[in-house]
Design a protein around this motif. Structure first.
Motif, PDB file in Angstrom:
ATOM      1  N   ARG A 175       0.840  -1.196   0.000  1.00 31.11           N
ATOM      2  CA  ARG A 175       0.000   0.000   0.000  1.00 31.11           C
ATOM      3  C   ARG A 175       0.874   1.246   0.000  1.00 31.11           C
ATOM      4  NH1 ARG A 175       0.384   2.823   4.552  1.00 31.11           N
ATOM      5  NH2 ARG A 175       0.862   1.766   6.523  1.00 31.11           N
ATOM      6  N   ALA A 176       0.311   2.375  -0.389  1.00 31.75           N
ATOM      7  CA  ALA A 176       1.026   3.643  -0.316  1.00 31.75           C
ATOM      8  C   ALA A 176       1.418   3.917   1.134  1.00 31.75           C
ATOM      9  CB  ALA A 176       0.146   4.774  -0.841  1.00 31.75           C
ATOM     10  N   GLY A 177       2.671   4.271   1.337  1.00 30.14           N
ATOM     11  CA  GLY A 177       3.172   4.490   2.693  1.00 30.14           C
ATOM     12  C   GLY A 177       3.559   3.223   3.414  1.00 30.14           C
ATOM     13  N   GLY A 178       3.508   2.098   2.725  1.00 33.45           N
ATOM     14  CA  GLY A 178       3.814   0.810   3.344  1.00 33.45           C
ATOM     15  C   GLY A 178       5.296   0.481   3.348  1.00 33.45           C
ATOM     16  N   THR A 179       5.598  -0.740   3.770  1.00 35.14           N
ATOM     17  CA  THR A 179       6.980  -1.162   3.976  1.00 35.14           C
ATOM     18  C   THR A 179       7.280  -2.452   3.227  1.00 35.14           C
ATOM     19  OG1 THR A 179       7.011  -0.173   6.188  1.00 35.14           O
ATOM     20  CG2 THR A 179       8.696  -1.824   5.716  1.00 35.14           C
ATOM     21  N   VAL A 180       8.413  -2.486   2.563  1.00 29.92           N
ATOM     22  CA  VAL A 180       8.906  -3.693   1.900  1.00 29.92           C
ATOM     23  C   VAL A 180      10.164  -4.152   2.639  1.00 29.92           C
ATOM     24  CG1 VAL A 180       9.929  -4.646  -0.205  1.00 29.92           C
ATOM     25  CG2 VAL A 180       7.963  -3.100  -0.357  1.00 29.92           C
ATOM     26  N   ILE A 181      10.161  -5.407   3.064  1.00 29.67           N
ATOM     27  CA  ILE A 181      11.330  -6.011   3.709  1.00 29.67           C
ATOM     28  C   ILE A 181      11.964  -6.988   2.720  1.00 29.67           C
ATOM     29  CG2 ILE A 181      12.185  -7.371   5.651  1.00 29.67           C
ATOM     30  CD1 ILE A 181      10.982  -4.746   6.540  1.00 29.67           C
ATOM     31  N   VAL A 182      13.239  -6.822   2.439  1.00 23.04           N
ATOM     32  CA  VAL A 182      13.931  -7.692   1.478  1.00 23.04           C
ATOM     33  C   VAL A 182      14.887  -8.584   2.251  1.00 23.04           C
ATOM     34  CG1 VAL A 182      15.328  -7.805  -0.614  1.00 23.04           C
ATOM     35  CG2 VAL A 182      13.776  -5.867  -0.247  1.00 23.04           C
ATOM     36  N   VAL A 183      14.596  -9.887   2.267  1.00 23.90           N
ATOM     37  CA  VAL A 183      15.422 -10.842   3.002  1.00 23.90           C
ATOM     38  C   VAL A 183      16.136 -11.802   2.060  1.00 23.90           C
ATOM     39  CG1 VAL A 183      13.583 -12.534   3.371  1.00 23.90           C
ATOM     40  CG2 VAL A 183      15.425 -12.350   5.042  1.00 23.90           C
ATOM     41  N   SER A 184      15.779 -11.777   0.779  1.00 24.20           N
ATOM     42  CA  SER A 184      16.409 -12.673  -0.192  1.00 24.20           C
ATOM     43  C   SER A 184      17.620 -12.012  -0.837  1.00 24.20           C
ATOM     44  CB  SER A 184      15.399 -13.058  -1.279  1.00 24.20           C
ATOM     45  OG  SER A 184      14.868 -11.900  -1.895  1.00 24.20           O
ATOM     46  N   PHE A 185      18.479 -12.859  -1.404  1.00 26.33           N
ATOM     47  CA  PHE A 185      19.603 -12.383  -2.205  1.00 26.33           C
ATOM     48  C   PHE A 185      19.311 -12.653  -3.674  1.00 26.33           C
ATOM     49  CE2 PHE A 185      21.737 -12.452   1.860  1.00 26.33           C
ATOM     50  CZ  PHE A 185      22.638 -11.393   1.761  1.00 26.33           C
ATOM     51  N   PHE A 186      19.980 -11.923  -4.543  1.00 25.53           N
ATOM     52  CA  PHE A 186      19.741 -12.030  -5.975  1.00 25.53           C
ATOM     53  C   PHE A 186      21.048 -12.364  -6.684  1.00 25.53           C
ATOM     54  CE2 PHE A 186      16.686  -9.199  -4.088  1.00 25.53           C
ATOM     55  CZ  PHE A 186      15.477  -9.613  -4.631  1.00 25.53           C
ATOM     56  N   ASP A 187      20.929 -13.057  -7.799  1.00 29.23           N
ATOM     57  CA  ASP A 187      22.122 -13.462  -8.544  1.00 29.23           C
ATOM     58  C   ASP A 187      22.787 -12.301  -9.270  1.00 29.23           C
ATOM     59  OD1 ASP A 187      21.840 -16.076  -7.723  1.00 29.23           O
ATOM     60  OD2 ASP A 187      20.765 -16.715  -9.516  1.00 29.23           O
ATOM     61  N   GLY A 188      22.054 -11.203  -9.475  1.00 24.31           N
ATOM     62  CA  GLY A 188      22.599 -10.060 -10.188  1.00 24.31           C
ATOM     63  C   GLY A 188      21.698  -8.860 -10.025  1.00 24.31           C
ATOM     64  N   PRO A 189      21.943  -7.787 -10.772  1.00 26.13           N
ATOM     65  CA  PRO A 189      21.098  -6.589 -10.692  1.00 26.13           C
ATOM     66  C   PRO A 189      19.645  -6.923 -11.048  1.00 26.13           C
ATOM     67  CG  PRO A 189      23.122  -6.129 -11.896  1.00 26.13           C
ATOM     68  CD  PRO A 189      23.070  -7.618 -11.713  1.00 26.13           C
ATOM     69  N   VAL A 190      18.720  -6.232 -10.390  1.00 27.33           N
ATOM     70  CA  VAL A 190      17.292  -6.471 -10.636  1.00 27.33           C
ATOM     71  C   VAL A 190      16.600  -5.148 -10.912  1.00 27.33           C
ATOM     72  CG1 VAL A 190      17.223  -8.538  -9.211  1.00 27.33           C
ATOM     73  CG2 VAL A 190      16.752  -6.324  -8.171  1.00 27.33           C
ATOM     74  N   PRO A 191      15.526  -5.175 -11.715  1.00 27.74           N
ATOM     75  CA  PRO A 191      14.797  -3.931 -12.000  1.00 27.74           C
ATOM     76  C   PRO A 191      13.977  -3.483 -10.796  1.00 27.74           C
ATOM     77  CG  PRO A 191      13.675  -5.805 -12.995  1.00 27.74           C
ATOM     78  CD  PRO A 191      14.965  -6.327 -12.438  1.00 27.74           C
ATOM     79  N   LEU A 192      13.759  -2.180 -10.698  1.00 27.88           N
ATOM     80  CA  LEU A 192      12.945  -1.625  -9.634  1.00 27.88           C
ATOM     81  C   LEU A 192      12.217  -0.397 -10.157  1.00 27.88           C
ATOM     82  CD1 LEU A 192      12.045  -1.418  -6.661  1.00 27.88           C
ATOM     83  CD2 LEU A 192      14.104  -0.067  -6.228  1.00 27.88           C
ATOM     84  N   ALA A 193      10.885  -0.378  -9.982  1.00 31.95           N
ATOM     85  CA  ALA A 193      10.074   0.767 -10.412  1.00 31.95           C
ATOM     86  C   ALA A 193      10.273   1.902  -9.413  1.00 31.95           C
ATOM     87  CB  ALA A 193       8.611   0.363 -10.510  1.00 31.95           C
ATOM     88  N   ALA A 194      11.374   2.619  -9.569  1.00 31.47           N
ATOM     89  CA  ALA A 194      11.749   3.631  -8.584  1.00 31.47           C
ATOM     90  C   ALA A 194      10.727   4.754  -8.497  1.00 31.47           C
ATOM     91  CB  ALA A 194      13.127   4.195  -8.919  1.00 31.47           C
ATOM     92  N   ASN A 195      10.118   5.133  -9.606  1.00 36.45           N
ATOM     93  CA  ASN A 195       9.132   6.209  -9.565  1.00 36.45           C
ATOM     94  C   ASN A 195       7.925   5.825  -8.719  1.00 36.45           C
ATOM     95  OD1 ASN A 195      10.722   7.817 -11.161  1.00 36.45           O
ATOM     96  ND2 ASN A 195       9.657   7.337 -13.075  1.00 36.45           N
ATOM     97  N   ALA A 196       7.508   4.571  -8.815  1.00 38.49           N
ATOM     98  CA  ALA A 196       6.390   4.111  -7.994  1.00 38.49           C
ATOM     99  C   ALA A 196       6.788   4.078  -6.527  1.00 38.49           C
ATOM    100  CB  ALA A 196       5.938   2.723  -8.456  1.00 38.49           C
ATOM    101  N   LEU A 197       8.001   3.671  -6.274  1.00 34.18           N
ATOM    102  CA  LEU A 197       8.497   3.630  -4.898  1.00 34.18           C
ATOM    103  C   LEU A 197       8.490   5.032  -4.296  1.00 34.18           C
ATOM    104  CD1 LEU A 197      11.545   1.624  -3.651  1.00 34.18           C
ATOM    105  CD2 LEU A 197      11.409   4.052  -3.167  1.00 34.18           C
TER     106      LEU A 197
END
Length: 335
Positions: free
Chosen positions: A243-265
């Motif tokens: 939700r808007a104003g919510g929180t994302v917790i990232v606990v996983s690792f990734f094999d390489g760079p990943v995309p992120l919708a920064a404008n939405a964030l």
């Protein structure tokens, strides 16, 4: 005295070998392993994809065992589990209690420190935790991954009245689920691929499970979204699900760079928090839950192998089937 261990001799190859029991120095414990879990980081090392662990090495850090050589306040015969690392106790992070962020920690399965896919392992006292006498060693081996989940969920803040979605229903996702359920989040939805994962999530307390390949996936936004999957679109998926104003917790690792919708964030003021490992406080809380019978993580476990069959266990995990959950190895054939 010889012991047996499962050695990753080269990437994709495990050999069952006999060799000397590791020598514990004056400040180390020698622990006889009763049960040890297979972790995603073990699989990454097996595949040659881990950022710093390399073959040859004895893998394994999710363990339960009995102290054979005492040190640091532990006694012979104590039932113990352990963190995956030993912190330095002298850096600024350790002084703040942030031992998981220690600047000079040492990790099991790295730089000559062999892991728990063996009959014996050496541990430092500051990474070792006493378990209640008589606790099922399989449960003891689950404490470390459960502490990882608890640490991640604690970073989300208060649970009361807040909803959660967990992206990824593998073992760390399920550990997050167990912690979120115990801490009191009101509605928890897990997502992944395959109904076998859904059955495990529901058995461990999820309010709902959504197979992302099914025609209709989850639509309601959650106050907290936990990323416990390493697929490249997971972060974008999380930003779209919170939700808007919510929180994302990232606990996983990734094999390489990943995309992120920064404008939405940015536009929705989403807070993103990374979660790394766990601390002594997390271990002690999980152990207290197990001692009181307040959680039962056993539905996580789908396969059990003798240590001699570690090659088969790793091959099974590498297949990545949804029917495969936590794998437990028992050095003497039973826990």
């Amino acid at each position: 005295m010889p012991m047996n261990s499962a050695v990753l001799t080269e990437y994709g190859r495990i050999e069952y070998r006999s060799g000397p029991v590791p020598a514990a120095d004056g400040e180390e414990l020698l622990v006889r392993v009763l049960a040890t879990g297979v972790c995603g980081s073990d699989l990454a090392t097996y595949r040659g994809a881990h950022p710093y662990k390399t073959a040859p090495v004895v893998l394994g850090h999710e363990l339960c065992g009995v102290v054979e050589r005492a040190a640091g306040g532990f006694a012979v015969g104590d039932l113990v589990c352990a963190a995956a690392y030993a912190h330095c106790e002298s850096c600024d992070r350790c002084a703040q209690g942030l031992t998981n962020l220690c600047r000079d920690k040492r990790n099991l399965c790295h730089r000559g420190w062999e892991g728990s896919f063996a009959e014996y392992v050496t541990l430092r006292p500051n990474m070792t935790f006493a378990l209640p006498p008589g606790l099922d060693p399989e449960l003891g081996a689950l404490v470390e991954p459960l502490s990882i989940g608890l640490h991640a969920i604690r970073l989300a803040g208060p649970a009361l009245g807040r909803t959660m979605r967990i992206i990824g229903s593998g073992n760390i996702g399920l550990a997050c689920l167990i912690a979120a359920r115990r801490l009191g989040f009101t509605r928890i939805t897990c997502t992944d691929v395959g109904q076998d994962k859904g059955e495990r999530a529901l058995a461990l307390g999820a309010d709902a499970y959504a197979d992302v390949l099914a025609p209709a996936g989850p639509s309601a936004e959650a106050d907290v979204v936990v990323v416990a999957a390493g697929h490249p679109d997971a972060l974008d998926e999380a930003v779209g699900a919170v939700r808007a104003g919510g929180t994302v917790i990232v606990v996983s690792f990734f094999d390489g760079p990943v995309p992120l919708a920064a404008n939405a964030l940015v536009g929705r003021e989403v807070t993103v928090i990374g979660s790394s490992l766990s601390t002594a406080a997390d271990f002690r809380t999980v152990i207290s839950w197990l001692a009181a019978g307040e959680i039962d993580p056993r539905p996580m476990v789908t396969h059990r192998f003798a240590l001699a069959d570690t090659a088969e266990a790793m091959s099974l995990m590498a297949e990545g089937k949804s029917t495969t959950g936590k794998i437990i190895l028992t050095p003497r054939g039973n826990a």
